[in-house]
Design a protein around this motif. Structure first.
Motif, PDB file in Angstrom:
ATOM      1  N   THR A   1     -31.862  -2.759  -3.096  1.00  0.00           N
ATOM      2  CA  THR A   1     -31.286  -4.003  -2.865  1.00  0.00           C
ATOM      3  C   THR A   1     -32.253  -4.955  -2.375  1.00  0.00           C
ATOM      4  O   THR A   1     -32.476  -6.034  -2.491  1.00  0.00           O
ATOM      5  N   LEU A   2     -32.987  -4.420  -1.248  1.00  0.00           N
ATOM      6  CA  LEU A   2     -33.928  -5.125  -0.486  1.00  0.00           C
ATOM      7  C   LEU A   2     -35.113  -5.801  -1.519  1.00  0.00           C
ATOM      8  O   LEU A   2     -35.624  -6.738  -1.536  1.00  0.00           O
ATOM      9  N   THR A   3     -35.685  -4.624  -2.227  1.00  0.00           N
ATOM     10  CA  THR A   3     -36.912  -4.924  -3.124  1.00  0.00           C
ATOM     11  C   THR A   3     -36.242  -5.759  -4.308  1.00  0.00           C
ATOM     12  O   THR A   3     -37.021  -6.660  -4.528  1.00  0.00           O
ATOM     13  N   THR A   4     -35.286  -5.687  -4.622  1.00  0.00           N
ATOM     14  CA  THR A   4     -34.588  -6.435  -5.719  1.00  0.00           C
ATOM     15  C   THR A   4     -34.484  -8.041  -5.275  1.00  0.00           C
ATOM     16  O   THR A   4     -34.974  -8.792  -5.983  1.00  0.00           O
ATOM     17  N   ARG A   5     -34.051  -8.202  -4.033  1.00  0.00           N
ATOM     18  CA  ARG A   5     -33.909  -9.421  -3.196  1.00  0.00           C
ATOM     19  C   ARG A   5     -35.229 -10.151  -3.301  1.00  0.00           C
ATOM     20  O   ARG A   5     -35.632 -11.074  -3.522  1.00  0.00           O
ATOM     21  N   ALA A   6     -36.190  -9.331  -2.870  1.00  0.00           N
ATOM     22  CA  ALA A   6     -37.610  -9.663  -2.709  1.00  0.00           C
ATOM     23  C   ALA A   6     -38.272 -10.257  -3.900  1.00  0.00           C
ATOM     24  O   ALA A   6     -39.003 -11.243  -3.940  1.00  0.00           O
ATOM     25  N   GLU A   7     -38.137  -9.493  -4.949  1.00  0.00           N
ATOM     26  CA  GLU A   7     -38.553  -9.886  -6.043  1.00  0.00           C
ATOM     27  C   GLU A   7     -38.013 -10.825  -6.678  1.00  0.00           C
ATOM     28  O   GLU A   7     -38.696 -11.849  -7.469  1.00  0.00           O
ATOM     29  N   ARG A   8     -36.859 -11.101  -6.668  1.00  0.00           N
ATOM     30  CA  ARG A   8     -36.226 -12.550  -6.900  1.00  0.00           C
ATOM     31  C   ARG A   8     -36.585 -13.793  -6.390  1.00  0.00           C
ATOM     32  O   ARG A   8     -36.762 -14.542  -6.971  1.00  0.00           O
ATOM     33  N   ILE A   9     -36.727 -13.547  -4.984  1.00  0.00           N
ATOM     34  CA  ILE A   9     -37.759 -14.631  -4.273  1.00  0.00           C
ATOM     35  C   ILE A   9     -38.764 -14.997  -4.578  1.00  0.00           C
ATOM     36  O   ILE A   9     -39.185 -16.055  -4.849  1.00  0.00           O
TER      37      ILE A   9
ATOM     38  N   ASN B   1     -38.905 -16.602  -8.151  1.00  0.00           N
ATOM     39  CA  ASN B   1     -38.467 -18.294  -7.882  1.00  0.00           C
ATOM     40  C   ASN B   1     -39.595 -18.932  -7.216  1.00  0.00           C
ATOM     41  O   ASN B   1     -39.828 -20.244  -7.645  1.00  0.00           O
TER      42      ASN B   1
ATOM     43  N   TRP C   1     -30.146   0.796  -0.316  1.00  0.00           N
ATOM     44  CA  TRP C   1     -30.297  -0.385   0.767  1.00  0.00           C
ATOM     45  C   TRP C   1     -31.891  -0.990   0.377  1.00  0.00           C
ATOM     46  O   TRP C   1     -31.986  -1.907   0.327  1.00  0.00           O
TER      47      TRP C   1
END
Length: 133
Positions: free
Chosen positions: A77-85, A88, A74
């Motif tokens: 996935t949160l860290t990956t999502r934050a890095e993608r944001i 961008n 979990w």
């Protein structure tokens, strides 16, 4: 304010660790009592009691490992999502910076460059150039 928040977070981590350790010790104590251990010597020498407590603690440890794995996935996935944001946002900021650079360094000087090219007849020369070659 950030230092106070960091200290409070650190304090809560220690409190959480202590609470978990106390709960584990109480659980093991209750397991010995449920298995009819009359005292510490009986609990530590009776193989039947020790084996029951051992198996129960193994089950509890397996559950804790599974929960830790789920929490780890979990967090990943949160860290990956934050890095993608963040990537961008960085792309957008770079585009804004380039547009500002273009506006300041090129567009402001375009009219001057165009008038110089026109007066010197450089536009005719530029238009004669075969750009494919």
């Amino acid at each position: 304010m950030k230092k106070v928040k960091a200290l409070l977070l650190k304090k809560w981590r220690y409190i959480t660790i202590y609470v978990i350790l106390i709960v584990l010790l109480i659980t093991i104590f209750i397991l010995f009592k449920v298995n009819h251990a009359s005292g510490i010597m009986d609990a530590l020498t009776n193989t039947e009691i020790l084996s029951k407590v051992y198996y129960i603690t193994q089950i509890m440890t397996s559950i804790a490992v599974i929960i830790g794995g789920v929490i780890g996935i979990w967090q990943y996935t949160l860290t990956t999502r934050a890095e993608r944001i963040k990537m961008n946002v960085d792309r957008i900021q770079k585009a804004i910076d380039l547009a500002e650079y273009y506006k300041i360094n090129i567009l402001d000087n375009y009219s001057v460059i165009y008038s110089v090219f026109q007066k010197c007849d450089l536009l005719k020369i530029i238009n004669k150039i075969d750009r494919e070659k």
